[in-house]
Design an enzyme around this catalytic site. Structure first.
Site, PDB file in Angstrom:
ATOM      1  N   TYR A   1       3.643  -2.497  -2.343  1.00 56.88           N
ATOM      2  CA  TYR A   1       4.124  -1.848  -1.122  1.00 56.88           C
ATOM      3  C   TYR A   1       5.427  -1.077  -1.364  1.00 56.88           C
ATOM      4  CZ  TYR A   1       0.729  -4.576   1.607  1.00 56.88           C
ATOM      5  OH  TYR A   1      -0.418  -5.118   2.114  1.00 56.88           O
TER       6      TYR A   1
ATOM      7  N   ASP B   1      -0.273 -10.630   2.348  1.00 56.81           N
ATOM      8  CA  ASP B   1      -0.449  -9.955   3.631  1.00 56.81           C
ATOM      9  C   ASP B   1      -1.867 -10.223   4.147  1.00 56.81           C
ATOM     10  OD1 ASP B   1      -0.274  -8.263   5.754  1.00 56.81           O
ATOM     11  OD2 ASP B   1      -0.093  -6.412   4.606  1.00 56.81           O
TER      12      ASP B   1
ATOM     13  N   ASP C   1      -3.176 -13.330   7.041  1.00 55.30           N
ATOM     14  CA  ASP C   1      -3.874 -12.941   8.272  1.00 55.30           C
ATOM     15  C   ASP C   1      -5.239 -13.612   8.357  1.00 55.30           C
ATOM     16  OD1 ASP C   1      -1.937 -11.438   9.402  1.00 55.30           O
ATOM     17  OD2 ASP C   1      -2.992  -9.526   9.302  1.00 55.30           O
TER      18      ASP C   1
ATOM     19  N   LYS D   1      -4.953 -11.577  -9.682  1.00 57.34           N
ATOM     20  CA  LYS D   1      -6.143 -10.819 -10.086  1.00 57.34           C
ATOM     21  C   LYS D   1      -5.939 -10.544 -11.577  1.00 57.34           C
ATOM     22  CE  LYS D   1      -9.980  -8.676  -8.944  1.00 57.34           C
ATOM     23  NZ  LYS D   1     -11.198  -9.445  -8.664  1.00 57.34           N
TER      24      LYS D   1
ATOM     25  N   ASP E   1     -10.171 -12.788  -4.884  1.00 54.46           N
ATOM     26  CA  ASP E   1     -11.474 -12.677  -4.221  1.00 54.46           C
ATOM     27  C   ASP E   1     -12.067 -14.060  -3.976  1.00 54.46           C
ATOM     28  OD1 ASP E   1     -11.428 -12.703  -6.973  1.00 54.46           O
ATOM     29  OD2 ASP E   1     -13.091 -11.329  -7.268  1.00 54.46           O
TER      30      ASP E   1
END
Ligand code: NAD
Length: 362
Positions: free
Chosen positions: A145, A251, A255, A195, A227
């Site tokens: 980000y 993030d 959620d 990852k 994943d």
């Protein structure tokens, strides 16, 4: 007797209503501990815009600088008015502004599914009925980000856009240490999300987390690809205690975990700086659709205050007392409108706050 200075930023919508209930709970804690909370109220969001034509005025930042922690409500107006002068950019200006000003690098978002509220979850009944209690520890100021360079370039078929995922050893170490420290106070397990099968940044992330894990032999450590983690959250969320994540994966997974509990009004969060300073706020927004109706659930704000006691003021006993009161009130069947089903005892925002305070008294 010690004094803790709290910057109180209620913000917009239901913010002021739920904040009033959190203040009631803190007042009760004051009585039983001898700690004094000095509240310093300031404007943020649309409420600040009305007064200063800014969402995060310098006077609010100054109030926060003079305090030991920030208790934040929520900001924002009705979704259909997002593009108006008052509401445009309100979240970014207020929340990112505060994160930046106070270098809040660690975001802690608990997601707890109370067995008594299993019906609200989107999970299959046999999974939701067991309940779960996990905490996402998300790196908040680095990663893709904020990495440079980012931008757009070229034209036509060769036009492209790019972002940079970058983490330094220092950044990974400090968020990993935070996750392991927090796990020590919970169920002693850290699952680090990466990852590492594809991304070089994540190979490095895993290496540094492993170094930190070796310093915490009392905490179980497990790496997991993002994943797989997204899937495991829906199949067996009970396996998790602390999920350690970089900015983007945190993030998304925080959620997802919140959605699995089905009730935004119950979820608190903390954003922490190095040392003991932090900002504490509900995970939900300003809920303008129900502002002023007495339907807002104050529990997320009250549990945010409990997190403030735990992480900024080292008042673990008081934090647990508040969490226990919340559990008891829910177990007794009291519900605000957002989590009400037939047969429950329906209460208003204020009544819910009063019930939690009452149990604190026992
Ligand atoms: P929202 O979280 O405000 O509301 C989503 C739904 O959840 C609504 O139906 C609302 O009534 C309900 N809800 C949320 N909190 C609740 C509570 N404590 N008790 C009972 N019900 C609750 O999200 P939205 O509607 O997408 O956004 C509304 C405004 O909030 C927007 O302006 C948005 O930008 C802002 N927002 C602010 C924050 C923040 O301040 N941290 C976070 C998210 C959204």
């Amino acid at each position: 007797m010690s004094t803790k200075k709290v910057a109180v930023l209620p913000g917009d919508g239901i913010g002021p209503e739920v904040m009033a209930e959190a203040r009631k709970v803190l007042d009760k804690i004051e009585e039983s501990t001898g700690v004094t909370f000095e509240y310093n109220q300031a404007l943020v969001g649309g409420a600040a815009w009305d007064e200063y034509k800014e969402h995060l005025p310098e006077s609010t930042l100054e109030t926060c600088r003079n305090c030991d922690a920030i208790l934040f409500g929520s900001v924002g107006g009705p979704v259909k008015e997002q593009n108006s002068e008052k509401w445009s950019g309100v979240e970014v200006n207020s929340l990112l502004g505060l994160r930046k000003a106070f270098e809040l690098y660690a975001n802690l978002r608990p997601a707890k599914l109370f067995p008594s509220l299993a019906f609200a979850s989107s999970l299959r009944e046999d999974i939701s009925q067991k309940g779960f209690d996990l905490l996402v520890v998300r790196e908040l100021t680095g990663g893709i980000y904020f990495g440079q360079p980012k931008g757009r370039d070229g034209e036509g078929a060769s036009e492209k856009a790019f972002d940079t995922m970058v983490y330094s050893r220092k950044e990974v170490r400090r968020i990993a240490e935070m996750a392991f420290e927090v796990a020590r106070k919970r169920n002693q397990k850290v699952t680090s999300i990466d990852k590492a099968n594809v991304l070089t940044t994540m190979v490095f992330w895993r290496k540094v987390v492993e170094e930190v894990a070796a310093e915490y032999p009392d905490v179980e450590y497990e790496p997991m690809y993002v994943d797989n983690a997204a899937m495991q959250l829906t199949k067996n969320p009970q396996q998790f205690d602390v999920l350690l994540c970089g900015n983007m994966f945190g993030d998304i997974l925080s959620d997802e975990a919140a959605a699995l509990t089905g009730s935004l009004g119950l979820l608190p969060s903390a954003s922490l700086a190095e040392g003991s300073f932090g900002m504490y706020e509900p995970s939900g927004g300003s809920a303008p659709d129900i502002a002023g109706t007495g339907k807002a659930n104050p529990i997320a704000q009250i549990l945010s205050a409990a997190m403030m006691l735990r992480y900024s003021f080292d008042m673990e006993d008081s934090a647990q007392k508040i969490e226990h009161s919340v559990n008891s009130v829910l177990e007794q069947g009291y519900r605000t409108a957002d989590i009400y089903t037939d047969g429950d005892k329906k209460v208003t925002t204020q009544e819910m706050g009063d019930l939690i305070v009452e149990i604190l008294d026992l």
